[in-house]
Design an enzyme around this catalytic site. Structure first.
Site, mmCIF file in Angstrom:
data_model
loop_
_atom_site.group_PDB
_atom_site.id
_atom_site.type_symbol
_atom_site.label_atom_id
_atom_site.label_comp_id
_atom_site.label_asym_id
_atom_site.label_seq_id
_atom_site.Cartn_x
_atom_site.Cartn_y
_atom_site.Cartn_z
ATOM 1 N N ARG A 71 0.826 -1.229 0.000
ATOM 2 C CA ARG A 71 0.000 0.000 0.000
ATOM 3 C C ARG A 71 0.850 1.264 0.000
ATOM 4 O O ARG A 71 0.448 2.298 -0.516
ATOM 5 C CB ARG A 71 -0.967 0.015 1.195
ATOM 6 C CG ARG A 71 -1.765 1.332 1.282
ATOM 7 C CD ARG A 71 -2.876 1.337 2.305
ATOM 8 N NE ARG A 71 -2.458 0.928 3.617
ATOM 9 C CZ ARG A 71 -1.787 1.696 4.490
ATOM 10 N NH1 ARG A 71 -1.450 2.935 4.172
ATOM 11 N NH2 ARG A 71 -1.442 1.229 5.672
ATOM 12 N N TYR A 123 -14.043 16.873 -16.316
ATOM 13 C CA TYR A 123 -14.689 15.583 -16.146
ATOM 14 C C TYR A 123 -15.674 15.691 -14.968
ATOM 15 O O TYR A 123 -15.355 16.321 -13.949
ATOM 16 C CB TYR A 123 -13.599 14.539 -15.859
ATOM 17 C CG TYR A 123 -14.131 13.154 -15.589
ATOM 18 C CD1 TYR A 123 -14.665 12.384 -16.620
ATOM 19 C CD2 TYR A 123 -14.109 12.616 -14.309
ATOM 20 C CE1 TYR A 123 -15.157 11.119 -16.368
ATOM 21 C CE2 TYR A 123 -14.592 11.346 -14.055
ATOM 22 C CZ TYR A 123 -15.115 10.607 -15.095
ATOM 23 O OH TYR A 123 -15.608 9.345 -14.846
ATOM 24 N N ASP A 195 -5.087 17.195 -16.974
ATOM 25 C CA ASP A 195 -5.649 15.852 -17.158
ATOM 26 C C ASP A 195 -5.468 15.518 -18.637
ATOM 27 O O ASP A 195 -6.118 16.100 -19.506
ATOM 28 C CB ASP A 195 -7.126 15.867 -16.749
ATOM 29 C CG ASP A 195 -7.793 14.498 -16.890
ATOM 30 O OD1 ASP A 195 -7.345 13.704 -17.746
ATOM 31 O OD2 ASP A 195 -8.768 14.227 -16.163
ATOM 32 N N LYS A 220 -8.789 4.428 -19.537
ATOM 33 C CA LYS A 220 -9.125 4.791 -20.912
ATOM 34 C C LYS A 220 -8.027 4.286 -21.866
ATOM 35 O O LYS A 220 -7.811 3.099 -21.929
ATOM 36 C CB LYS A 220 -9.341 6.300 -21.006
ATOM 37 C CG LYS A 220 -10.222 6.869 -19.866
ATOM 38 C CD LYS A 220 -11.664 6.403 -19.913
ATOM 39 C CE LYS A 220 -12.465 6.699 -18.647
ATOM 40 N NZ LYS A 220 -12.528 8.090 -18.253
HETATM 41 C C1 LIG Z 1 -12.615 8.687 -16.970
HETATM 42 C C2 LIG Z 1 -11.981 9.985 -16.685
HETATM 43 C C3 LIG Z 1 -11.559 10.316 -15.387
HETATM 44 C C4 LIG Z 1 -11.796 9.410 -14.198
HETATM 45 O O1 LIG Z 1 -11.119 8.212 -14.290
HETATM 46 P P1 LIG Z 1 -11.550 6.843 -13.550
HETATM 47 O O2 LIG Z 1 -10.502 5.892 -13.946
HETATM 48 O O3 LIG Z 1 -12.930 6.516 -14.035
HETATM 49 O O4 LIG Z 1 -11.565 7.149 -12.085
HETATM 50 C C5 LIG Z 1 -10.915 11.518 -15.210
HETATM 51 N N1 LIG Z 1 -10.702 12.370 -16.230
HETATM 52 C C6 LIG Z 1 -11.118 12.100 -17.482
HETATM 53 C C7 LIG Z 1 -10.856 13.088 -18.569
HETATM 54 C C8 LIG Z 1 -11.766 10.909 -17.755
HETATM 55 O O5 LIG Z 1 -12.178 10.649 -19.005
#
Ligand SMILES: *Cc1c(COP(=O)(O)O)cnc(C)c1O
Length: 404
Positions: A71, A123, A195, A220
């Site tokens: 962890r 997001y 992001d 993603k």
């Molecule tokens: C999906 C997504 C997130 C969140 O990610 P998770 O893996 O679902 O927690 C954050 N930012 C963007 C741009 C996303 O597409």
């Protein structure tokens, strides 16, 4: 007898930053296996045993490097993944997380305590985290609809704040100028976090453009097969270290087994993203000519408002595009329902193509007026273009549109 002195186990030269991304990520490994396996074994363990208390103390007091407890982030499988993630973003270091939101929340906690200024669209989960948790904690959070230099300078009212943004944004694919944002943030003593989920490190590397932190939902494109939930942050060692403490104490580490799967995904990231880029461009071009479509939003199209900026700061335009159907919310939903190859699902970045209607999914909880303020209309369908044959994807869209 096999031993570490077997020829197979001889250390080979490490990947170097002068090599291409594909070479570096395919050869990213930390452990030489005496059996000759090209990839490291998976350390599926929570803890590590020591021969005696003196050796344990050596490690716990930091005199000798060693693993203590998974962890805390000390796990060879997770560290190997993080080394690969850092290579992809040309960063000093990286941290892997159990989800994208885990990466985002730890980063915001570690670096947003003096106030956060968000630029452009966010997001939904990030927006909710900031409004439902950060603001009630007394942390100042400002949302700027667009990148307006004067507004940004005004919002950065004291040093030590954090500017946070996404580019390309969801679902309008709006592009922000990372270099300019970084310059303006730094001039006010603030950091810039980006992001980078929609672009992936193959198409865009915010750190090289001046940003301080790059964040990903690895669920993603990095994972790429819609079967891994994970997240990542890349930055300098100095900025990574406070985030690692939040990750440790919030308990946001990902499982070693998932880390190994993600490392496997990363080996095909360069070739996958290249194909996503090509396929999305073909689908976007085909849709611009369709009489039932009002607009196609894709950074690769020459008439897209952010096209020249995207061409400057990105190496590819990505696998996501948005089409706007002429007609009502119900008609756009009908197109989504009639698609056969595109699956009706909210994620993106997988090998399979997905469709989602933002007003019914990611932006369901906000009012129509507010959606329109962000340029999101009821007729919009977001397409995550996968790796199928593009003629099948285009034929699928054409048959669904023909049923309107
Ligand atoms: C999906 C997504 C997130 C969140 O990610 P998770 O893996 O679902 O927690 C954050 N930012 C963007 C741009 C996303 O597409």
């Amino acid at each position: 007898m096999q031993s570490d002195s077997e020829p197979n186990a001889l250390p080979k030269s490490e990947p170097s930053s002068t090599q291409g991304k594909a070479t570096q990520i395919i050869h990213n490994r930390r452990h030489k296996d005496s059996l000759g396996s090209p990839y490291s074994p998976v350390y599926n363990t929570t803890t590590y045993r020591f021969p005696d208390t003196a050796s344990l103390q050596e490690v716990i007091e930091g005199r000798t490097p060693g693993n203590l407890y998974t962890r805390w982030g000390s796990n060879p499988t997770i560290r190997e993944l993080e080394q690969g993630l850092a290579r992809l973003e040309e960063a000093e270091d990286a941290l892997a997380f159990a989800s994208g939101m885990a990466a985002i929340s730890a980063s915001l906690f570690a670096h947003g305590g003096n106030g956060i200024v968000c630029v452009g669209d966010l997001y939904g989960g990030t927006q909710e985290l900031l409004t439902k948790h950060f603001q009630p904690l007394g942390i100042s959070v400002t949302f700027l609809l667009q990148h307006d230099s004067e507004q940004l300078a005004g919002a950065l009212s004291k040093p030590g704040m954090l500017v946070y943004c996404e580019t390309p944004a969801n679902p309008t694919l709006a592009i922000l100028d990372i270099q300019k944002l970084a310059e303006q943030a730094h001039a006010k003593g603030a950091l810039l976090a980006v992001d980078n989920t929609f672009a992936s490190p193959i198409n865009q590397r915010p750190l090289a453009l001046g940003a301080d932190l790059t964040i990903h939902s690895a669920s993603k494109f990095l994972g790429g097969h819609s079967d891994i939930t994970a997240g990542a942050v890349m930055a300098s060692t100095k900025l990574i270290s406070p985030i690692a403490l939040w990750r440790k104490n919030l308990g946001q580490i990902l499982a070693p087994e998932t880390a190994a799967l993600l490392s496997r995904s990363l080996r095909t990231l360069p070739v996958r993203v290249q194909q996503h880029n090509e396929n999305a461009m073909k689908v976007a071009s085909a849709m611009t000519k369709h009489p039932a479509i009002e607009r196609v939003l894709y950074p690769g199209l020459p008439n897209f408002p952010g096209h020249s900026l995207a061409a400057r700061q990105m190496d590819g335009f990505g696998g996501v595009l948005t089409i706007e159907i002429k007609g009502s919310r119900e008609q756009a939903a009908k197109v989504a329902d009639n698609l056969r190859v595109f699956l009706l699902a909210t994620s993106l970045g997988g090998v399979e193509s997905l469709v989602s209607q933002p007003c019914n999914t990611s932006h369901h909880s906000i009012s129509r007026e507010e959606r329109e303020l962000h340029g999101i209309t009821d007729g919009m369908l977001r397409l995550s273009v996968g790796l199928e044959d593009t003629h099948d994807l285009i034929a699928d869209l054409q048959q669904a549109l023909a049923q309107l």
